[in-house]
Design a protein around this motif. Structure first.
Motif, mmCIF file in Angstrom:
data_model
loop_
_atom_site.group_PDB
_atom_site.id
_atom_site.type_symbol
_atom_site.label_atom_id
_atom_site.label_comp_id
_atom_site.label_asym_id
_atom_site.label_seq_id
_atom_site.Cartn_x
_atom_site.Cartn_y
_atom_site.Cartn_z
ATOM 1 N N THR A 214 -8.647 -0.078 -0.355
ATOM 2 C CA THR A 214 -7.195 -0.271 -0.457
ATOM 3 C C THR A 214 -6.648 0.417 -1.703
ATOM 4 O O THR A 214 -5.599 1.071 -1.657
ATOM 5 N N ALA A 215 -7.375 0.287 -2.814
ATOM 6 C CA ALA A 215 -6.935 0.919 -4.056
ATOM 7 C C ALA A 215 -6.912 2.437 -3.931
ATOM 8 O O ALA A 215 -5.986 3.102 -4.411
ATOM 9 N N ILE A 216 -7.928 3.008 -3.278
ATOM 10 C CA ILE A 216 -7.966 4.460 -3.088
ATOM 11 C C ILE A 216 -6.776 4.932 -2.277
ATOM 12 O O ILE A 216 -6.126 5.933 -2.599
ATOM 13 N N ALA A 217 -6.478 4.210 -1.188
ATOM 14 C CA ALA A 217 -5.345 4.583 -0.340
ATOM 15 C C ALA A 217 -4.024 4.499 -1.103
ATOM 16 O O ALA A 217 -3.168 5.380 -1.000
ATOM 17 N N VAL A 218 -3.866 3.438 -1.885
ATOM 18 C CA VAL A 218 -2.625 3.261 -2.652
ATOM 19 C C VAL A 218 -2.494 4.329 -3.730
ATOM 20 O O VAL A 218 -1.412 4.899 -3.939
ATOM 21 N N LEU A 219 -3.595 4.630 -4.422
ATOM 22 C CA LEU A 219 -3.564 5.635 -5.483
ATOM 23 C C LEU A 219 -3.186 7.004 -4.935
ATOM 24 O O LEU A 219 -2.353 7.712 -5.509
#
Length: 348
Positions: free
Chosen positions: A25-30
């Motif tokens: 999720t963090a990768i997608a948001v970043l």
């Protein structure tokens, strides 16, 4: 793709599963939210024009190459991580499964069946893994940016099918149609995020353009040709010339355009050339007499004007300085042909 399998995880290992969920999720948001803002700040610092046109600094073209290279590296790293997680990190499984659950996972849940939580966990991870795919394809590549929803969606679907078939051949993971649905849905979300974040950020006049489009659409519905407009294509440009030899020497010998037709009527001194340039044709009517010809122009689009300009200059063809095209906000340059025909090259 049972994403817990390459870590040998099970349903009771909720801590590691939570870490996986937060990580993807963090990768997608970043990628979706932070990348375009950082990219814009860096481009502004080095004088790069993100939404096309002329760069603010002379050496900005060098930084543009560096920027593209970095983006290509980021996309390559993402592909490596993707294929590592779904294929290489897994060991061969003799009890390989082929499932065709599709959307029945949600249908059965809606009908009251008690489905394992890991099914939804895997679906979510598959979804998040492909959000960067749908986002980065139009962000980096002009081909996908031209149709930012359709082309990334098709490419992501094909890549997902390729992954599932590679898993089938190597007996790694689980072949499941729900994975393809999750991957394609993730790519669709990524493309939508690109349009809502990156495109808006790099195209500050999008609201004005969208407003003008709505006004045109409302007015154009009363037009006679409105039902056919989307099927129209500009296919030919017509110009007039004095001498056919000058036309042949410039357009064929010097520029290398392909003459598709050359017609000489028997009842006049006129002659006609038809040249092809990609999907567009240039039709030249040669009068073969000394007459005054009004100013004429041709516009040809090309992806990289820097390469084209250097090639023309090496062959001693005078080229103008770059100017800004007022309609597209892209840079353009010109050369002069026979009879003072202005040939504009527009970067797309």
């Amino acid at each position: 793709m049972e994403l817990n399998s390459f870590y040998n995880l099970y349903e009771n290992n909720w801590i590691t599963n939570l870490i996986l969920i937060l990580s993807v999720t963090a990768i997608a948001v970043l990628l979706s939210c932070i990348l375009p803002f950082i990219d814009k700040k860096i481009c502004k610092h080095f004088g790069l024009n993100l939404h096309g046109g002329l760069n603010e600094k002379k050496n900005a073209s060098k930084y543009s190459i560096i920027r593209k290279t970095i983006l290509y590296i980021v996309f390559t790293i993402y592909l490596f991580i993707l294929f590592y997680l779904v294929l290489f990190a897994r060991s061969e499984n003799e009890t390989y499964l082929i499932r065709n659950s599709g959307i029945r996972l949600f249908i059965m849940t809606w009908q009251g069946f008690d489905m394992p939580a890991m099914e939804f966990f895997e679906f979510y991870l598959n979804l998040m893994l492909f959000i960067p795919m749908g986002y980065l394809l139009p962000y980096i590549f002009r081909f996908f940016r031209a149709h930012a929803l359709r082309r990334p969606l098709i490419a992501s679907f094909l890549i997902s099918v390729l992954i599932e078939n590679l898993q089938l051949m190597t007996k790694r993971g689980t072949y499941d149609t729900s994975d393809i649905i999750a991957n394609t849905s993730g790519a669709l979300i990524g493309s939508y995020l690109f349009l809502q974040i990156a495109y808006i950020l790099t195209n500050p006049h999008w609201r004005k353009d969208h407003k003008n489009y709505k006004v045109w659409k409302k007015l154009a519905r009363k037009g006679i040709l409105y039902p056919f407009v989307r099927g129209f294509r500009m296919s030919r440009v017509n110009i007039i010339a004095k001498n056919e030899e000058d036309v042949w020497d410039f357009y064929t010998k010097l520029l290398g355009l392909q003459p598709k037709r050359f017609i000489v009527p028997t009842d006049s001194n006129d002659s006609y050339f038809l040249f092809t340039t990609g999907r567009t044709q240039i039709a030249i009517h040669c009068l073969n007499k000394d007459v005054t010809i009004p100013s004429q122009s041709i516009t040809i689009t090309f992806e990289n004007l820097d390469i084209l300009k250097n090639h023309l200059q090496k062959n001693n063809i005078p080229v103008s300085d770059y100017t800004l095209d007022i309609y597209s906000n892209q840079k353009t340059m010109t050369i002069i042909g026979p009879d003072n025909v202005t040939i504009n090259f527009l970067e797309i």
